[in-house]
Write an enzyme that holds these catalytic residues in place. Structure first.
Site, PDB file in Angstrom:
ATOM      1  N   SER A  90       0.802  -1.218   0.000  1.00 42.69           N
ATOM      2  CA  SER A  90       0.000   0.000   0.000  1.00 42.69           C
ATOM      3  C   SER A  90       0.836   1.270   0.000  1.00 42.69           C
ATOM      4  O   SER A  90       0.360   2.315  -0.453  1.00 42.69           O
ATOM      5  CB  SER A  90      -0.939   0.018   1.219  1.00 42.69           C
ATOM      6  OG  SER A  90      -1.892  -1.005   1.139  1.00 42.69           O
TER       7      SER A  90
ATOM      8  N   ASP B  15      -5.874   0.479  -4.060  1.00 43.43           N
ATOM      9  CA  ASP B  15      -4.421   0.554  -4.173  1.00 43.43           C
ATOM     10  C   ASP B  15      -3.850  -0.741  -4.742  1.00 43.43           C
ATOM     11  O   ASP B  15      -2.874  -0.742  -5.478  1.00 43.43           O
ATOM     12  CB  ASP B  15      -3.787   0.889  -2.823  1.00 43.43           C
ATOM     13  CG  ASP B  15      -4.331   0.033  -1.678  1.00 43.43           C
ATOM     14  OD1 ASP B  15      -5.277  -0.756  -1.892  1.00 43.43           O
ATOM     15  OD2 ASP B  15      -3.812   0.162  -0.560  1.00 43.43           O
TER      16      ASP B  15
END
Length: 538
Positions: free
Chosen positions: A124, A377
């Site tokens: 992430s 993401d």
């Protein structure tokens, strides 16, 4: 040859049903409620025409976006979209497959490549840096390009590798900037909006190892961003990184909540305090020591934690006070955490929590001046498989003996498996009997419970991310630029152009909305379709 009365009645009822479907779509976003009509060729022809006309009539906004709201479902890959839409429909006592999430009705959709510069499957930190700065980078780093080295505190390299984010661009253009998440506010996705660090885990000063003290922790960088005016509002969890040990946190240096208050900022810790917010210039809300509670578990009283939708509402209430507009990033952070634990129901509930936040933003903003993007993401190693019948509970089981879709016990007897499964993770040991060398029988387990872990192919303490592309959805000014397949970093450049945030290098949009005023199927088309069916069956 004329039809008999029964056939006439059936087709008349079919027409009435489609008119009802049309009116429902005209009044609100979302797929129609399930009806009793037969899903024959006529049904799919009408539905296809309706969908085509809706797409053809989609309004296109050519002007600049005053406001930008960027929603991130952490770990919300395409499989998660599908699971959550089915789950949403089944909660309404429908079969589920025909349901839609609110952003799936947005006019523009694209795919984003999620790899990091050094990893095929991303984390992430690197992906959030790509989305918010327009620069892809290494696994685990925030706000730096790949000239810096992961987990190495080289202040010179950090300075050279520092890249600006949409928070910087927004503030430079006198827009107020906010960050909202259900994870820790210092976690990877929110941190990429304001922080620059070679190690995403350096959230508090106590997290920085000996010998790396020259690098600034992420919580300190958030307070510095408040001080500079880059960030005006931040809501999420992670209180422990801001408070000293004496005040219940883990900081060894100055208490950062006290520092914010000394700067004239407001601080809130509960839903009740959030409701009474005075919308001062700087607002920090820290609603839990670590990540916020699961949506299904949180205390919904004023003494508890707000939902993502409630935080989004108050964030927009504060940020819309800015005359030049705002930039807001909202993350549904715990979708990811649920997948890591192989808890599919939790992931779907968190996805529906994100949907409510998106609905809130749609209600509070205008389509012609606010660009809304919804994306992820990265994905997760989760699948939907096994050929279950339509309407089978998405959290249910598959055991199709006729077609050999089952697992076996140690006696060779057929046993079911979960429709949702993971490539890896803790769900393996939850279901596999290592002593016997076979899967446990899950037919009598409470596989609909919140804490149930789906089956996994092999054991890992935490399930991994997936490496496939993720989808992006957009509505508002320049939304049509979310189209095709792009590097994930493209989204930051799109936002900068749409919001006129980097006019010196990207220019600014010109023009206004197209003359097409209808996001839904045209009245003329609907009338013609009804007349067609009436004429056909007279």
């Amino acid at each position: 040859m004329r039809m008999d009365d029964t056939s006439k009645l059936r087709h008349f009822n079919l027409i009435v049903c489609f008119v009802i479907i049309y009116l429902g779509n005209f009044l609100a976003l979302g797929r129609p409620q399930e009806t009793s009509i037969q899903e024959d060729a006529q049904y799919w022809e009408m539905l296809g025409k309706e969908d085509l006309q809706k797409t053809m009539n989609a309004k296109r906004y050519e002007g600049a976006a005053k406001n930008i709201i960027f929603f991130v479902g952490d770990g919300m890959g395409i499989a998660t979209h599908t699971m959550a839409r089915i789950y949403k429909g089944q909660k309404k006592h429908k079969s589920g497959e025909e349901e839609s999430l609110v952003w799936e009705n947005f006019p523009s959709t694209g795919l984003m490549k999620t790899y990091n510069t050094d990893r095929q499957v991303s984390d992430s930190a690197g992906t959030a840096t790509a989305m918010f700065t327009g620069v892809k980078t290494r696994f685990g780093m925030l706000g730096l390009d790949n000239r810096a080295m992961y987990n190495v505190c080289d202040t010179g390299a950090v300075e050279r590798a520092t890249v600006q984010s949409m928070a910087d661009w927004g503030a430079e253009n006198e827009k107020d900037v906010g960050v909202v998440t259900t994870a820790r506010i210092t976690h990877a996705t929110p941190g990429a909006m304001y922080a620059h660090t070679p190690m995403r885990d350096w959230e508090s000063d106590s997290d920085i190892p000996e010998g790396s003290g020259a690098c600034e922790d992420i919580a300190s960088q958030l307070i510095k961003s408040f001080s500079s005016g880059k960030i005006k509002l931040a809501f999420g969890g992670g209180k422990r990184a801001f408070r000293t040990v004496a005040n219940g946190g883990n900081r060894s240096g100055q208490d950062l909540v006290d520092k914010l208050k000394e700067m004239g900022g407001s601080y809130v810790e509960t839903t009740g305090e959030l409701k009474l917010l005075d919308y001062s210039d700087k607002v920090l809300g820290l609603f839990s020591d670590s990540h916020m509670d699961w949506e299904v578990d949180r205390n919904q009283e004023d003494s508890g934690q707000p939902s993502l939708a409630e935080m989004t509402r108050q964030a927009i209430n504060r940020l819309k006070k800015s005359e030049k507009g705002f930039v807001l990033m909202v993350e549904g952070g715990r979708i990811d955490h649920a997948h890591h634990q192989n808890k599919a129901k939790m992931a779907m509930e968190e996805t529906l929590g994100l949907e409510k936040a998106v609905e809130t933003a749609l209600e509070m903003t205008a389509r012609d001046d606010t660009l809304i993007i919804v994306t992820a993401d990265h994905s997760h190693a989760v699948t939907i498989s096994g050929y279950p019948e339509r309407g089978n509970p998405i959290l249910g089981l598959v055991k199709d003996i006729e077609n050999n879709n089952f697992v076996t016990d140690q006696n060779g007897q057929p046993q079911p498996f979960t429709t949702i499964g993971y490539a890896n993770g803790p769900g393996f040991d939850f279901h596999f009997n290592r002593t016997a060398g076979f899967w446990n029988n899950i037919e009598n387990e409470n596989f609909m419970s919140n804490s149930f872990q789906q089956m996994a192919t092999f054991s890992l303490p935490d399930e991994t991310h997936g490496g496939e592309d993720v989808s992006a959805y957009a509505i508002g000014p320049q939304a049509h630029l979310v189209n095709g397949v792009h590097e994930q970093s493209y989204l930051a450049h799109l936002v900068a152009y749409a919001g006129c945030l980097k006019s010196d290098t990207l220019g600014c949009p010109v023009g206004s909305a197209s003359s097409s005023d209808n996001n839904q199927p045209g009245h003329t088309f609907m009338i013609m379709s009804v007349l067609f069916y009436v004429a056909r069956y007279q």
